[in-house]
Design a protein around this motif. Structure first.
Motif, PDB file in Angstrom:
ATOM      1  N   VAL A 168       0.863  -1.168   0.000  1.00 30.92           N
ATOM      2  CA  VAL A 168       0.000   0.000   0.000  1.00 30.92           C
ATOM      3  C   VAL A 168       0.904   1.224   0.000  1.00 30.92           C
ATOM      4  CG1 VAL A 168      -1.834   1.185   1.245  1.00 30.92           C
ATOM      5  CG2 VAL A 168      -1.753  -1.303   1.251  1.00 30.92           C
ATOM      6  N   CYS A 169       0.786   2.053  -1.036  1.00 30.64           N
ATOM      7  CA  CYS A 169       1.698   3.172  -1.245  1.00 30.64           C
ATOM      8  C   CYS A 169       1.006   4.495  -0.977  1.00 30.64           C
ATOM      9  CB  CYS A 169       2.217   3.158  -2.681  1.00 30.64           C
ATOM     10  SG  CYS A 169       3.028   1.613  -3.110  1.00 30.64           S
ATOM     11  N   SER A 170       1.794   5.460  -0.515  1.00 32.27           N
ATOM     12  CA  SER A 170       1.270   6.795  -0.238  1.00 32.27           C
ATOM     13  C   SER A 170       1.857   7.790  -1.221  1.00 32.27           C
ATOM     14  CB  SER A 170       1.630   7.217   1.182  1.00 32.27           C
ATOM     15  OG  SER A 170       3.007   7.550   1.250  1.00 32.27           O
ATOM     16  N   ARG A 171       1.385   9.012  -1.123  1.00 33.78           N
ATOM     17  CA  ARG A 171       1.960  10.087  -1.952  1.00 33.78           C
ATOM     18  C   ARG A 171       3.297  10.549  -1.381  1.00 33.78           C
ATOM     19  NH1 ARG A 171      -3.577  13.481  -2.493  1.00 33.78           N
ATOM     20  NH2 ARG A 171      -4.538  12.164  -4.074  1.00 33.78           N
ATOM     21  N   THR A 172       3.548  10.182  -0.135  1.00 39.71           N
ATOM     22  CA  THR A 172       4.812  10.555   0.498  1.00 39.71           C
ATOM     23  C   THR A 172       5.748   9.359   0.443  1.00 39.71           C
ATOM     24  OG1 THR A 172       4.044   9.875   2.677  1.00 39.71           O
ATOM     25  CG2 THR A 172       3.610  12.168   2.029  1.00 39.71           C
ATOM     26  N   ARG A 173       6.702   9.305   1.348  1.00 33.37           N
ATOM     27  CA  ARG A 173       7.703   8.238   1.336  1.00 33.37           C
ATOM     28  C   ARG A 173       7.244   6.963   2.037  1.00 33.37           C
ATOM     29  NH1 ARG A 173      10.470  12.841   3.292  1.00 33.37           N
ATOM     30  NH2 ARG A 173      10.270  11.936   5.335  1.00 33.37           N
ATOM     31  N   HIS A 174       6.136   7.000   2.785  1.00 34.97           N
ATOM     32  CA  HIS A 174       5.733   5.867   3.619  1.00 34.97           C
ATOM     33  C   HIS A 174       4.903   4.863   2.826  1.00 34.97           C
ATOM     34  CE1 HIS A 174       7.228   7.863   7.193  1.00 34.97           C
ATOM     35  NE2 HIS A 174       6.668   8.961   6.732  1.00 34.97           N
ATOM     36  N   PHE A 209       3.432   0.604   3.134  1.00 32.84           N
ATOM     37  CA  PHE A 209       3.172  -0.448   4.103  1.00 32.84           C
ATOM     38  C   PHE A 209       2.875  -1.762   3.404  1.00 32.84           C
ATOM     39  CE2 PHE A 209       2.099   3.546   6.048  1.00 32.84           C
ATOM     40  CZ  PHE A 209       2.662   3.452   7.305  1.00 32.84           C
ATOM     41  N   VAL A 210       3.270  -2.855   4.039  1.00 29.25           N
ATOM     42  CA  VAL A 210       2.886  -4.190   3.594  1.00 29.25           C
ATOM     43  C   VAL A 210       1.759  -4.626   4.523  1.00 29.25           C
ATOM     44  CG1 VAL A 210       3.612  -6.575   3.265  1.00 29.25           C
ATOM     45  CG2 VAL A 210       5.213  -4.701   2.783  1.00 29.25           C
ATOM     46  N   VAL A 214      -0.515  -4.767   9.645  1.00 27.83           N
ATOM     47  CA  VAL A 214       0.690  -4.305   8.970  1.00 27.83           C
ATOM     48  C   VAL A 214       1.811  -5.303   9.249  1.00 27.83           C
ATOM     49  CG1 VAL A 214       2.431  -2.480   8.865  1.00 27.83           C
ATOM     50  CG2 VAL A 214       0.020  -1.885   9.082  1.00 27.83           C
ATOM     51  N   LYS A 215       2.453  -5.767   8.200  1.00 26.43           N
ATOM     52  CA  LYS A 215       3.568  -6.711   8.335  1.00 26.43           C
ATOM     53  C   LYS A 215       4.912  -6.031   8.132  1.00 26.43           C
ATOM     54  CE  LYS A 215       1.273 -10.382   9.205  1.00 26.43           C
ATOM     55  NZ  LYS A 215       1.358 -11.012  10.492  1.00 26.43           N
ATOM     56  N   GLY A 216       4.883  -4.827   7.572  1.00 26.32           N
ATOM     57  CA  GLY A 216       6.133  -4.111   7.373  1.00 26.32           C
ATOM     58  C   GLY A 216       5.879  -2.685   6.935  1.00 26.32           C
ATOM     59  N   LYS A 217       6.856  -1.819   7.205  1.00 24.42           N
ATOM     60  CA  LYS A 217       6.774  -0.413   6.818  1.00 24.42           C
ATOM     61  C   LYS A 217       8.041  -0.075   6.058  1.00 24.42           C
ATOM     62  CE  LYS A 217       6.604   4.242   8.714  1.00 24.42           C
ATOM     63  NZ  LYS A 217       6.592   5.059   9.923  1.00 24.42           N
ATOM     64  N   LEU A 218       7.874   0.605   4.940  1.00 19.53           N
ATOM     65  CA  LEU A 218       9.007   1.033   4.124  1.00 19.53           C
ATOM     66  C   LEU A 218       9.021   2.549   4.070  1.00 19.53           C
ATOM     67  CD1 LEU A 218       8.203  -1.329   1.146  1.00 19.53           C
ATOM     68  CD2 LEU A 218       9.961  -1.731   2.846  1.00 19.53           C
ATOM     69  N   VAL A 219      10.174   3.122   4.238  1.00 20.34           N
ATOM     70  CA  VAL A 219      10.341   4.560   4.054  1.00 20.34           C
ATOM     71  C   VAL A 219      11.359   4.724   2.943  1.00 20.34           C
ATOM     72  CG1 VAL A 219      11.004   6.748   5.096  1.00 20.34           C
ATOM     73  CG2 VAL A 219       9.832   5.015   6.473  1.00 20.34           C
ATOM     74  N   LEU A 220      10.913   5.289   1.837  1.00 17.59           N
ATOM     75  CA  LEU A 220      11.789   5.453   0.684  1.00 17.59           C
ATOM     76  C   LEU A 220      12.337   6.869   0.651  1.00 17.59           C
ATOM     77  CD1 LEU A 220       9.604   3.571  -1.930  1.00 17.59           C
ATOM     78  CD2 LEU A 220      11.435   2.675  -0.505  1.00 17.59           C
ATOM     79  N   TRP A 221      13.640   6.968   0.562  1.00 13.59           N
ATOM     80  CA  TRP A 221      14.312   8.256   0.511  1.00 13.59           C
ATOM     81  C   TRP A 221      14.882   8.462  -0.880  1.00 13.59           C
ATOM     82  CZ3 TRP A 221      13.948  11.531   4.499  1.00 13.59           C
ATOM     83  CH2 TRP A 221      13.549  11.003   5.730  1.00 13.59           C
ATOM     84  N   PRO A 222      14.856   9.690  -1.379  1.00 15.60           N
ATOM     85  CA  PRO A 222      15.483   9.939  -2.676  1.00 15.60           C
ATOM     86  C   PRO A 222      16.983   9.673  -2.585  1.00 15.60           C
ATOM     87  CG  PRO A 222      14.449  11.938  -1.805  1.00 15.60           C
ATOM     88  CD  PRO A 222      14.244  10.860  -0.800  1.00 15.60           C
ATOM     89  N   VAL A 223      17.525   9.068  -3.596  1.00 15.58           N
ATOM     90  CA  VAL A 223      18.950   8.750  -3.624  1.00 15.58           C
ATOM     91  C   VAL A 223      19.701   9.926  -4.238  1.00 15.58           C
ATOM     92  CG1 VAL A 223      20.690   7.182  -4.522  1.00 15.58           C
ATOM     93  CG2 VAL A 223      18.474   6.301  -3.818  1.00 15.58           C
ATOM     94  N   CYS A 224      20.707  10.379  -3.575  1.00 17.54           N
ATOM     95  CA  CYS A 224      21.526  11.464  -4.075  1.00 17.54           C
ATOM     96  C   CYS A 224      22.955  10.927  -4.256  1.00 17.54           C
ATOM     97  CB  CYS A 224      21.516  12.629  -3.083  1.00 17.54           C
ATOM     98  SG  CYS A 224      22.312  14.088  -3.736  1.00 17.54           S
ATOM     99  N   LEU A 225      23.371  10.850  -5.490  1.00 16.78           N
ATOM    100  CA  LEU A 225      24.700  10.313  -5.783  1.00 16.78           C
ATOM    101  C   LEU A 225      25.718  11.445  -5.859  1.00 16.78           C
ATOM    102  CD1 LEU A 225      23.628   7.810  -8.557  1.00 16.78           C
ATOM    103  CD2 LEU A 225      23.993   7.342  -6.146  1.00 16.78           C
TER     104      LEU A 225
END
Length: 183
Positions: free
Chosen positions: A147-153, A155-156, A164-175
């Motif tokens: 289940v995806c949000s408009r933000t970084r959060h 959930f599985v 809820v079996k898991g939470k993912l926080v996605l951060w933009p990658v800056c190389l």
């Protein structure tokens, strides 16, 4: 593949044989009911492939790969949904509904009648607690929905236990070398 033949829409499957390293064209089939719009997104569950169409209809072109037969399957909704499988190749349709009262609805495919039966209506605030907001289902495998949000959060969510079996926080990658490569 699909095409128009007069007023009728036709479809055929094209299958890749990895042993022979060649493609096999199945015969063209005239669809028994009409589907309008343009093909958009392809999803699969079990031995079925679903192609969502954009337009005025809320239907999907369904290919049953066990017998290579096409049919047009009405959908409970046409926005904010994903098709996947609960378990044992059972097809399900999960949709996000509501503005203030966010819910996930889980529909199961009746394979005999080819229609959807509502199995669960999940209140997202009871599942996500303080993180409730606008979410949409992105993928389903073995009864787990991403289940995806408009933000970084993200959930599985286990669709069987509504937990809820898991939470993912996605951060933009800056190389650090990205700017050097751009010049």
């Amino acid at each position: 593949q699909h095409r128009r033949e007069g007023r009728n829409r036709q479809a055929r499957a094209v299958e890749y044989d990895s042993r022979r390293k060649s493609w096999q064209d199945h015969p063209w089939e005239t669809l028994k009911s009409t589907i309008e719009g343009t093909p958009e997104e392809v999803m699969h569950a079990g031995h079925r492939i679903f192609c969502k169409y954009t337009g005025l209809t809320s239907a999907a072109l369904l290919l049953d790969t066990s017998n290579m037969q096409f049919s047009v399957l009405p959908l409970p909704n046409y926005q904010n949904f994903v098709i996947g499988e609960i378990e044992d190749n059972v097809c399900c349709f999960v949709e996000a509904v509501g503005c203030g009262d966010h819910r996930l609805r889980v529909w199961q495919l009746d394979e005999e009648k080819l229609h959807w039966d509502l199995k669960k209506d999940i209140k997202m605030d009871q599942v996500l607690g303080e993180h409730v907001g606008y979410y949409r289902p992105c993928a389903i495998r073995n009864g787990m929905a991403l289940v995806c949000s408009r933000t970084r959060h993200h959930f599985v969510v286990d669709l069987n236990t509504c937990s809820v079996k898991g939470k993912l926080v996605l951060w933009p990658v800056c190389l650090p070398y990205a700017n050097a490569m751009a010049t």
